[in-house]
Design an enzyme around this catalytic site. Structure first.
Site, PDB file in Angstrom:
ATOM      1  N   PHE A 209     -43.041  65.773   7.370  1.00 16.73           N
ATOM      2  CA  PHE A 209     -42.093  64.816   6.786  1.00 16.73           C
ATOM      3  C   PHE A 209     -42.870  63.876   5.877  1.00 16.73           C
ATOM      4  CE2 PHE A 209     -39.854  60.819   6.451  1.00 16.73           C
ATOM      5  CZ  PHE A 209     -38.543  61.215   6.230  1.00 16.73           C
ATOM      6  N   ASP A 315     -51.248  61.878   4.664  1.00 14.83           N
ATOM      7  CA  ASP A 315     -50.099  60.982   4.795  1.00 14.83           C
ATOM      8  C   ASP A 315     -50.244  60.179   6.080  1.00 14.83           C
ATOM      9  OD1 ASP A 315     -47.646  59.788   5.299  1.00 14.83           O
ATOM     10  OD2 ASP A 315     -46.453  61.513   4.678  1.00 14.83           O
ATOM     11  N   LYS A 346     -45.383  51.468   6.440  1.00 15.22           N
ATOM     12  CA  LYS A 346     -44.928  51.100   7.778  1.00 15.22           C
ATOM     13  C   LYS A 346     -45.669  49.901   8.376  1.00 15.22           C
ATOM     14  CE  LYS A 346     -42.540  55.310   9.135  1.00 15.22           C
ATOM     15  NZ  LYS A 346     -41.201  54.769   9.342  1.00 15.22           N
ATOM     16  N   THR A 371     -41.660  48.989 -12.557  1.00 15.27           N
ATOM     17  CA  THR A 371     -41.600  47.543 -12.786  1.00 15.27           C
ATOM     18  C   THR A 371     -42.476  46.780 -11.810  1.00 15.27           C
ATOM     19  OG1 THR A 371     -39.363  47.681 -13.679  1.00 15.27           O
ATOM     20  CG2 THR A 371     -40.094  45.525 -12.892  1.00 15.27           C
TER      21      THR A 371
END
Length: 493
Positions: A209, A315, A346, A371
């Site tokens: 994931f 990850d 997280k 931005t």
């Protein structure tokens, strides 16, 4: 109460010495000593009514309960009925130091935070004079071994997507060499066509994931419901080892399975010659079921990818910032060379990816850009989190508590040998999981535990995962263990 202590001149050092045995008590002297249950069930009637109203305007179908964050403290989360639950889910592994942490409140009330919030900059164009120092004292101070640079982002999905972009642009620049973009590239890319676009790919693993944006979703393989109806890139998927537990009893079988997966990983790279820009892997496949692999497997991935010119992205969105008993979970592997990129979010409240090779930063400005390019207010929180974690040695403490929890769960589960299985996460901090025979049995456990005052989450098809804070102490562990045992006794008398 702690904030009053700061103002009264009591130093952080004296507070630390006074409460060295229990950091949670230092932060939260008024934290409850166990769950407080007011309503017959959780969620209670007030929460149900508030959630019903929320659902008129907001998709609330995933809601566990409506939370009273002002009434939540430390390791306990409060719903709107006044129920206080021991929280070992912690906003899906996102709360590092507990609810209403005084150090974070102090940062939130600072002039630096006010400045960051009301003058939020477009960082790539107008970075604040303080931003470099904020990074150096926080996010960069926490950088994994071998990493010296960071790109800050907005979320875990965003961190992964920008890492993908860095990998794709890096590999294209190698092919292009010193040549400039061609007129054909500049023209065709505006039609989403080759050669201006790319036919290179990012490889991921079955049950991984990595987020829900378009690029990250194409590498997410955990649940079909995440991906249905969304256009996807034709990117390859490698097998992730399916280990047998306990690991000590199945060493030969697990080594054979990891060797099989490594061989397939290499075969897939050879099937896509010069096309795989990078692969991405989690130290533990969290959403996909808390699936582990050994250091042997990850070292093998690194050796193969290095030889093939494929970049390695780790990850660490869910595994990073101490939960595994190391600040970064991939430190457990002792890789011969660092990964090319490590993504985070997280528990750090901020997001982005670390790297070392300056060529992973495109030569032209505005290629890796949006931005905000992150958020100084979140970087300030990350700085405080890092400083608190290191000041109180919370990574080492988490490793010790994890060993305590794991050993006791082993003992409890011997009483339920046919109902609970595959306990995993030994010597991996509090990153612990176990599973039931079916999804229905798992879900029944989650609901029953919640009604006993424990907020805990599931993952994969039938697994339960622990994701407590870094100030989860032995007293909290004892409450957790008792509720787990009581819940199993209720379900399986």
């Amino acid at each position: 109460m702690i904030r009053t202590a700061y103002k009264s001149g009591i130093t952080r050092a004296s507070l630390s010495k006074r409460y060295l045995g229990n950091v949670s008590k230092l932060y939260y002297p008024e934290e409850v000593t166990g769950p407080v249950l007011v309503s017959e069930n959780v969620p209670g009637p007030k929460t149900i009514e508030l959630n019903k109203k929320l659902g008129e305007h907001f998709d609330n179908r995933a809601t566990y309960f409506v939370t009273d964050y002002k009434n939540s403290l430390g390791n306990y989360i409060s719903d709107c009925d006044g129920n206080k639950l021991l929280d070992v889910y912690a906003q899906i592994s996102s709360i590092a130091l507990g609810y209403n942490n005084p150090a974070l409140i102090k940062t939130a009330q600072s002039e630096d935070m006010v400045n960051a919030l009301v003058n939020r900059p477009a960082l790539a164009c107008f970075p604040s004079k303080e931003y470099g120092q904020i990074l150096e004292e926080g996010i960069l101070a926490a950088a994994p071994p071998g990493m010296t640079k960071v790109w800050t982002a907005l979320s875990g999905s965003c961190a992964n997507e920008t890492a993908y972009k860095a990998a794709l642009m890096y590999q294209a620049s190698i092919k292009r060499g010193d040549n400039d973009f061609t007129a054909e590239e500049l023209s065709s890319v505006m039609d989403n066509a080759l050669p201006g676009t790319s036919d290179m790919v990012i490889m991921s693993f079955d049950k991984g994931f990595h987020g829900r944006l378009f690029g990250s979703l194409s590498t997410t393989r955990s649940k079909a419901i995440h991906k249905l109806d969304i256009p996807a890139f034709d990117w390859p998927k490698a097998p992730f080892p399916e280990l047998k537990y306990p690991l000590s009893e199945f060493e030969a079988e697990n080594r054979k399975e990891e060797e099989r997966c490594l061989a397939e990983f290499e075969r897939i790279i050879d099937q896509w010659p010069t096309q795989i820009a990078a692969f991405i892997v989690e130290p533990v496949q969290s959403e996909g079921g808390d699936n582990h692999a050994s250091a042997f497997f990850f070292k093998g991935l690194r050796e193969i990818s290095k030889a093939k010119g494929v970049l390695m992205i780790v990850d660490e969105v869910q595994t990073g910032v101490g939960a595994s008993g190391k600040f970064w979970a991939h430190e457990h592997w002792n890789l011969p060379t660092p990964p090319d990129m490590v993504t985070f979010s997280k528990k750090f409240q901020a997001a982005g990816f670390y790297f070392a090779n300056p060529d992973l930063q495109p030569k032209q400005p505005f290629r890796q850009f949006n931005t905000w390019c992150g958020d100084p207010s979140k970087a300030l929180l990350a700085k405080t989190i890092y400083q608190e974690v290191t000041h109180y040695g919370l990574v080492g403490r988490t490793a010790e508590i994890g060993d305590y929890v794991y050993g006791n769960l082993q003992s409890i589960f011997t009483k339920f040998p046919t109902q609970v299985k595959n306990l995993r996460g030994e010597k991996f901090g509090t990153f612990i999981a176990f599973e039931f025979n079916t999804a229905n049995e798992r879900n029944a456990f989650l609901v029953a535990a919640r009604n006993k005052g424990l907020n805990i989450g599931g993952c994969g098809d039938q697994s339960v995962r622990m994701r407590p804070t870094l100030v989860f102490e032995r007293e909290h562990a004892d409450v957790f263990l008792q509720i787990v045992e009581d819940t199993l006794k209720q379900l399986y008398p």
